[in-house]
Design a protein around this motif. Structure first.
Motif, PDB file in Angstrom:
ATOM      1  N   ILE A 154      45.992  50.579  43.983  1.00  0.00           N
ATOM      2  CA  ILE A 154      45.536  49.923  45.379  1.00  0.00           C
ATOM      3  C   ILE A 154      44.312  50.918  45.996  1.00  0.00           C
ATOM      4  CG2 ILE A 154      47.688  48.771  45.863  1.00  0.00           C
ATOM      5  CD1 ILE A 154      48.323  50.874  47.736  1.00  0.00           C
ATOM      6  N   ASP A 155      44.008  51.960  45.263  1.00  0.00           N
ATOM      7  CA  ASP A 155      42.944  52.935  45.544  1.00  0.00           C
ATOM      8  C   ASP A 155      41.748  52.188  46.377  1.00  0.00           C
ATOM      9  OD1 ASP A 155      42.471  52.098  43.123  1.00  0.00           O
ATOM     10  OD2 ASP A 155      40.835  53.310  42.928  1.00  0.00           O
ATOM     11  N   LEU A 156      41.318  51.272  45.931  1.00  0.00           N
ATOM     12  CA  LEU A 156      40.083  50.363  46.283  1.00  0.00           C
ATOM     13  C   LEU A 156      40.521  49.652  47.894  1.00  0.00           C
ATOM     14  CD1 LEU A 156      38.650  48.686  43.077  1.00  0.00           C
ATOM     15  CD2 LEU A 156      37.997  50.899  44.215  1.00  0.00           C
ATOM     16  N   HIS A 157      41.774  49.131  47.756  1.00  0.00           N
ATOM     17  CA  HIS A 157      42.037  48.616  49.089  1.00  0.00           C
ATOM     18  C   HIS A 157      41.836  49.636  50.194  1.00  0.00           C
ATOM     19  CE1 HIS A 157      44.133  44.699  47.469  1.00  0.00           C
ATOM     20  NE2 HIS A 157      43.983  45.631  46.318  1.00  0.00           N
TER      21      HIS A 157
ATOM     22  N   SER B 208      34.792  44.956  40.827  1.00  0.00           N
ATOM     23  CA  SER B 208      34.989  43.683  41.328  1.00  0.00           C
ATOM     24  C   SER B 208      36.336  43.079  41.546  1.00  0.00           C
ATOM     25  CB  SER B 208      33.978  42.548  40.451  1.00  0.00           C
ATOM     26  OG  SER B 208      34.499  41.255  40.860  1.00  0.00           O
ATOM     27  N   SER B 209      36.979  43.871  42.601  1.00  0.00           N
ATOM     28  CA  SER B 209      38.559  43.385  42.494  1.00  0.00           C
ATOM     29  C   SER B 209      38.833  42.225  43.239  1.00  0.00           C
ATOM     30  CB  SER B 209      39.249  44.863  43.065  1.00  0.00           C
ATOM     31  OG  SER B 209      40.432  44.415  43.874  1.00  0.00           O
ATOM     32  N   VAL B 210      39.668  41.253  43.050  1.00  0.00           N
ATOM     33  CA  VAL B 210      39.903  40.161  43.906  1.00  0.00           C
ATOM     34  C   VAL B 210      40.837  40.720  45.078  1.00  0.00           C
ATOM     35  CG1 VAL B 210      41.513  37.912  43.922  1.00  0.00           C
ATOM     36  CG2 VAL B 210      40.117  38.763  41.840  1.00  0.00           C
ATOM     37  N   GLY B 211      41.809  41.488  44.557  1.00  0.00           N
ATOM     38  CA  GLY B 211      42.788  41.810  45.889  1.00  0.00           C
ATOM     39  C   GLY B 211      41.729  42.593  47.072  1.00  0.00           C
TER      40      GLY B 211
ATOM     41  N   THR C 233      42.047  36.497  32.876  1.00  0.00           N
ATOM     42  CA  THR C 233      43.029  37.102  32.236  1.00  0.00           C
ATOM     43  C   THR C 233      44.357  36.511  32.509  1.00  0.00           C
ATOM     44  OG1 THR C 233      44.137  39.095  32.491  1.00  0.00           O
ATOM     45  CG2 THR C 233      43.286  38.528  34.509  1.00  0.00           C
ATOM     46  N   ASP C 234      44.588  35.619  33.550  1.00  0.00           N
ATOM     47  CA  ASP C 234      45.757  35.043  33.600  1.00  0.00           C
ATOM     48  C   ASP C 234      46.043  33.679  32.578  1.00  0.00           C
ATOM     49  OD1 ASP C 234      46.284  36.688  35.668  1.00  0.00           O
ATOM     50  OD2 ASP C 234      46.080  35.157  37.222  1.00  0.00           O
ATOM     51  N   ILE C 235      45.071  33.555  31.675  1.00  0.00           N
ATOM     52  CA  ILE C 235      45.176  32.454  30.654  1.00  0.00           C
ATOM     53  C   ILE C 235      44.991  33.243  29.364  1.00  0.00           C
ATOM     54  CG2 ILE C 235      44.298  30.246  30.000  1.00  0.00           C
ATOM     55  CD1 ILE C 235      43.262  29.474  32.634  1.00  0.00           C
TER      56      ILE C 235
ATOM     57  N   THR D 204      39.951  42.864  29.212  1.00  0.00           N
ATOM     58  CA  THR D 204      39.442  43.957  29.858  1.00  0.00           C
ATOM     59  C   THR D 204      39.666  44.014  31.563  1.00  0.00           C
ATOM     60  OG1 THR D 204      37.695  42.418  31.154  1.00  0.00           O
ATOM     61  CG2 THR D 204      36.942  43.282  28.798  1.00  0.00           C
ATOM     62  N   ILE D 205      40.860  43.461  31.930  1.00  0.00           N
ATOM     63  CA  ILE D 205      41.098  43.451  33.175  1.00  0.00           C
ATOM     64  C   ILE D 205      42.412  44.292  33.447  1.00  0.00           C
ATOM     65  CG2 ILE D 205      41.784  42.296  35.262  1.00  0.00           C
ATOM     66  CD1 ILE D 205      39.118  41.539  34.882  1.00  0.00           C
ATOM     67  N   PHE D 206      43.476  43.943  32.736  1.00  0.00           N
ATOM     68  CA  PHE D 206      44.547  44.718  32.540  1.00  0.00           C
ATOM     69  C   PHE D 206      45.076  45.273  31.468  1.00  0.00           C
ATOM     70  CE2 PHE D 206      45.014  41.523  36.151  1.00  0.00           C
ATOM     71  CZ  PHE D 206      45.247  42.313  37.293  1.00  0.00           C
TER      72      PHE D 206
END
Ligand code: UD1
Length: 420
Positions: free
Chosen positions: A123-126, A162-165, A305-307, A327-329
């Motif tokens: 959560i470093d970016l948050h 580019s983080s969604v969260g 990534t969720d698909i 490439t995401i998780f």
């Protein structure tokens, strides 16, 4: 945890109504506490993650009326620290409580968030960007402590990833900020656009959501209103793949195919016939096997990534060889070990898997490891010969509304064994 007993193989065909988007509903639910008037949110999916988000809001003193839609009133928001740890840990989205509570109450203490174990999920970016907007934040004994002095302060943030969260955390912070906030390299996911549309409906001034530059002009107050959230693009993709891997056909209704461009394109390459309309899309595999197709996951509009687990399953039973790159998780191939028990033929290479399509999968006793992995295993069970038993299936309830009912309506033979 519950288990599923699935008898296969079956061909999945029919039509299905797609539910509201989980990943849009969660930030919108938390955003609603920025407002001290009643907000009605329509098309909220009935999911475990949503139940947990609602429970968290109730702990804050938020009043919630549940019916066909949710009516939320956060006028009496009073609590900035009593969050049951197990609830916070149950969803990654609990991180999005920080910005709204700071905006309303000026301080928060909350334990670190949880979510699916698909990677490190820092959560470093948050934290970095909320600090840039004027918050004082530190982590001690697995708790996050944060404060602001009156309001957040607008800033120019160039996101290193580019983080969604983190994009959502910034938007939720900047809404009442003094001065303008500009986010460059913002995440472009449709769920972010939906959050911005929701907030703009309630009086916010957000421009550019859905592009890589978002500009937020702080306002003094948001008002109440009614909002309908978008359909779930991940659920849509999942059901299209369910039909494709079983040689079947499906019509997905109440969905927006525009949010699924790359997935539809890849499904066309498998040989499926794809048709789309304004709020529907269909796939017909015409009793054939799909052809293998390479995919590389990435931030929207790249392959979600969720698909990935569902499409990897397709490749594992497809005609030919293919490469799936994640490439995401970094930990999102765990479920493949379960598919190997069912006869899948794969070769792991760092963040890639090389899939060699097999003629058929065989039933086995397997274990679900996370939300999207679970659905991939369930679909595998539907097309495998024999009786597949999937343990730890509860992950699936986090993100798929009435999944057994929907799959049974398409021809699946699934039974849930409850473990109380
Ligand atoms: C959201 C979605 C999830 C989806 C993901 C990517 C929700 C509730 N979850 O998750 O379903 O799979 O987007 O589309 O909407 N990162 C950092 N530091 C941070 C934050 C993220 O390094 O502070 C990294 C992550 O480890 C990951 C990448 O950035 O490698 C993208 O993650 P992010 O877009 O933030 O995903 P989530 O918001 O967690």
């Amino acid at each position: 945890m519950d288990k599923f007993i699935i008898k296969g193989p079956v061909q999945l065909k029919g039509k299905i109504n797609i539910s509201g988007s989980k990943n849009a509903a969660l930030p919108i639910l938390f955003a609603s506490i920025l407002i001290d008037e009643s907000v009605e949110i329509q098309n909220i999916p009935k999911l475990k993650d949503i139940d947990n988000a609602i429970k968290l809001l109730l702990h804050l003193g938020v009043k919630i009326k549940k019916g066909k839609s949710l009516i939320i009133n956060a006028n009496n928001l009073y609590n900035h620290y009593i969050f049951p740890k197990n609830l916070v840990k149950s969803i990654r989205a609990s991180i999005w409580l920080i910005s709204p509570i700071l905006n309303r109450l000026g301080k928060i203490k909350i334990s670190l968030p949880g979510g699916c174990s698909i990677g490190k999920r820092p959560i470093d970016l948050h934290i970095k960007y909320l600090k840039k907007l004027g918050a004082k934040i530190y982590i001690k004994n697995n708790n996050i402590y944060a404060y602001i002095n009156k309001t957040f302060k607008g800033s120019h943030i160039i996101m290193e990833k580019s983080s969604v969260g983190a994009t959502i955390s910034i938007i939720l912070a900047a809404i009442y900020a003094y001065k303008i906030t500009i986010i460059d390299n913002a995440a472009k996911e449709p769920e972010i656009k939906d959050l911005a549309n929701f907030l703009n409906t309630m009086g916010a001034k957000i421009k550019g959501a859905g592009t890589n530059q978002i500009i937020i002009k702080g306002v003094l107050k948001l008002k109440g209103g009614i909002y309908k959230i978008i359909s779930d693009r991940i659920e849509t993709g999942t059901f299209l793949i369910a039909a494709a891997i079983s040689g079947g056909q499906i019509l997905c209704q109440k969905t927006n195919p525009k949010n699924l461009d790359i997935v539809l394109k890849k499904l066309k390459y498998t040989g499926a016939e794809i048709k789309t309309g304004k709020n529907w899309c269909s796939l017909n595999m015409k009793n054939r096997k799909p052809k293998a197709v390479d995919i590389i996951t990435g931030p929207y509009p790249d392959f979600p990534t969720d698909i990935q687990p569902q499409f990897t399953l397709l490749n594992l039973i497809a005609l030919g060889k293919s490469k799936v790159t994640e490439t995401i998780f970094e930990n999102r191939f765990l479920y493949i070990h379960e598919l190997i028990k069912m006869g899948a033929n794969v070769f792991f290479k760092k963040n890639q898997v090389i899939c060699k399509g097999v003629k058929k999968l065989y039933s086995a006793k397997i274990v679900a490891t996370d939300l999207r992995a679970s659905i991939s295993l369930v679909l595998a069970g539907c097309i495998a010969s024999g009786k597949t038993i999937i343990n730890n299936i509860n992950y699936i309830d986090r993100g798929y509304e009435t999944i057994e009912k929907k799959l049974i309506s398409l021809g699946a033979n699934i039974k849930r064994i409850k473990n109380n």
